[in-house]
Design an enzyme around this catalytic site. Structure first.
Site, PDB file in Angstrom:
ATOM      1  N   GLU A  11      15.033  13.850  26.897  1.00  0.00           N
ATOM      2  CA  GLU A  11      13.965  14.830  27.153  1.00  0.00           C
ATOM      3  C   GLU A  11      13.669  15.009  28.531  1.00  0.00           C
ATOM      4  O   GLU A  11      13.912  14.117  29.524  1.00  0.00           O
ATOM      5  CB  GLU A  11      12.868  14.204  25.964  1.00  0.00           C
ATOM      6  CG  GLU A  11      12.317  12.802  26.581  1.00  0.00           C
ATOM      7  CD  GLU A  11      10.872  12.592  26.239  1.00  0.00           C
ATOM      8  OE1 GLU A  11      10.025  13.241  26.547  1.00  0.00           O
ATOM      9  OE2 GLU A  11      10.773  11.412  25.608  1.00  0.00           O
ATOM     10  N   LYS A  50       4.943   4.249  21.352  1.00  0.00           N
ATOM     11  CA  LYS A  50       4.184   3.716  22.432  1.00  0.00           C
ATOM     12  C   LYS A  50       3.127   2.904  22.030  1.00  0.00           C
ATOM     13  O   LYS A  50       2.173   3.374  21.264  1.00  0.00           O
ATOM     14  CB  LYS A  50       3.731   4.913  23.543  1.00  0.00           C
ATOM     15  CG  LYS A  50       4.988   5.408  23.998  1.00  0.00           C
ATOM     16  CD  LYS A  50       4.447   6.183  25.219  1.00  0.00           C
ATOM     17  CE  LYS A  50       4.436   7.846  24.715  1.00  0.00           C
ATOM     18  NZ  LYS A  50       5.733   8.337  24.707  1.00  0.00           N
TER      19      LYS A  50
HETATM   20  N1  PSU Z   1       8.626   8.020  26.134  1.00  0.00           N
HETATM   21  C1  PSU Z   1       8.164   7.632  27.359  1.00  0.00           C
HETATM   22  N2  PSU Z   1       7.221   8.451  27.955  1.00  0.00           N
HETATM   23  C2  PSU Z   1       6.666   9.573  27.636  1.00  0.00           C
HETATM   24  C3  PSU Z   1       7.261  10.050  26.214  1.00  0.00           C
HETATM   25  C4  PSU Z   1       8.190   9.386  25.683  1.00  0.00           C
HETATM   26  O1  PSU Z   1       8.870   6.510  27.733  1.00  0.00           O
HETATM   27  O2  PSU Z   1       6.360  10.083  28.275  1.00  0.00           O
HETATM   28  C5  PSU Z   1       6.610  11.565  25.792  1.00  0.00           C
HETATM   29  C6  PSU Z   1       7.769  12.096  24.856  1.00  0.00           C
HETATM   30  O3  PSU Z   1       7.799  13.225  25.338  1.00  0.00           O
HETATM   31  C7  PSU Z   1       6.724  12.231  23.478  1.00  0.00           C
HETATM   32  C8  PSU Z   1       5.554  12.329  24.297  1.00  0.00           C
HETATM   33  O4  PSU Z   1       7.114  13.282  22.780  1.00  0.00           O
HETATM   34  O5  PSU Z   1       5.389  11.369  25.286  1.00  0.00           O
HETATM   35  C9  PSU Z   1       4.263  12.191  23.288  1.00  0.00           C
HETATM   36  O6  PSU Z   1       3.156  12.973  23.508  1.00  0.00           O
HETATM   37  P1  PSU Z   1       2.171  13.198  22.492  1.00  0.00           P
HETATM   38  O7  PSU Z   1       1.433  11.696  22.203  1.00  0.00           O
HETATM   39  O8  PSU Z   1       1.024  14.137  23.063  1.00  0.00           O
HETATM   40  O9  PSU Z   1       2.566  14.066  21.073  1.00  0.00           O
END
Ligand code: PSU
Ligand code: MN
Length: 302
Positions: A26, A160
């Protein structure tokens, strides 16, 4: 019918045509997840780790109205430094393309683009999930629904730890997403190896993870698989150490009125400051480890 707006690097196109293993990556993690220049270093190192493991990396991003499957080094470098990059999830994909903006793909959007390109394995850091305080905000990442819909095996270190992990994994169960732990019986928690939650499934052999993906297809089951791979022990920040920091960052986000797409990038950045960079070193280590595992799963023909 509009033709699919996909542009491949020659390396990725040739690998796909020859049936060689390819691992998608990604780009939101580059633009919104880590500061420059560490983000660029991480992106290059992750690609190198996948090549060393015998697969071809395909970092995915949107530029000039096209979905780019694979980025050359100049494109990686410009993305890593770009300002005003759109954070693109399922909802934003078409609008980003027609406005020809530069877009970084989240887990959800990267899964969609991977599936369109014929790539079945994707490595990331941590997926999005159910945010704490969901009862007030309704903030649930579109990543969860994508895992239920799109047939890609996503290799992560869990969700996370800024999230409500019990609710995130309950919700994945509701959606019918297999959550597969590797090498342990508990779900990892991104910076830490143990979330305290039992893993619903465990498969230690990459060949079996690939076989399970094929089995799902044979059974006509839509959606992907979420592999949860614990951060290497030497890089982990134990839960007792990271959770007070997460609490502090969450309190700061609330005090500053951070909402919607800005929440995750804000929290990652704040935790980076509060840990004096240790969270970033851990994040990079876990992404590298996920990339290596993803390459092995891809090599087994997921
Ligand atoms: N994994 C990481 N760092 C990130 C992300 C994933 O180590 O920044 C990103 C991914 O793109 C994931 C996003 O889809 O964080 C989640 O964002 P949200 O909580 O707004 O859906
Ligand atoms: Mn959200």
């Amino acid at each position: 019918m509009t033709d699919l707006p996909l542009s491949f690097t020659p390396e990725v196109r040739e690998a796909l045509d020859a049936g060689r293993p390819v691992v998608a990556l990604e780009s939101t993690i580059i633009t919104h997840g880590m500061p420059y220049p560490k983000n660029l270093e991480m992106a290059r190192d992750v690609e190198a780790a996948i090549r060393e493991a015998g697969a071809v990396p395909a970092t995915i991003a949107l530029m000039d109205g096209r979905i780019h499957i694979g980025l050359d080094d100049a494109a990686l470098e410009s993305l890593a430094q770009a300002q005003d990059v759109m954070k693109v999830s399922r909802a934003d994909l078409a609008a980003c393309l027609v406005t020809r903006r530069t877009g970084a793909t989240t887990v959800a959007a990267t899964m969609i683009c991977s599936a369109l390109a014929g790539i079945r394995v994707f490595a990331t850091g941590g997926i999005g999930g159910v945010h704490r305080g969901v009862e007030d905000t309704m903030d649930i990442s579109a990543d969860l629904y994508e895992l239920a819909a799109t047939p890609v095996t996503v290799v992560s270190a869990g969700a996370k730890a800024i999230l409500d992990l019990p609710r995130t994994f309950e919700y994945l169960e509701t959606l019918g997403v297999p959550v597969i732990a590797v090498g342990q019986d508990v779900i990892p928690a991104f910076w830490s190896r143990d979330s305290g939650l039992p893993a619903p499934l465990r498969l230690d052999d990459p060949a079996q993870i690939a076989e399970a993906a094929r089995m799902r297809r044979a059974l006509g089951l839509p959606g992907g698989q979420l592999v949860v791979n614990p951060i290497p022990a030497e890089a982990e920040i134990p839960r007792a150490e990271i959770m007070p920091v997460v609490e502090q960052a969450l309190a700061d986000a609330t005090a500053q009125g951070i909402a919607a797409k800005a929440v995750t990038p804000f929290l990652l950045d704040r935790i980076f400051e509060l840990t004096e960079g240790r969270s970033l070193s851990a994040n990079i280590a876990l992404v590298l480890s996920n990339a290596r595992l993803a390459a092995r799963i891809a090599a087994e023909g997921a």
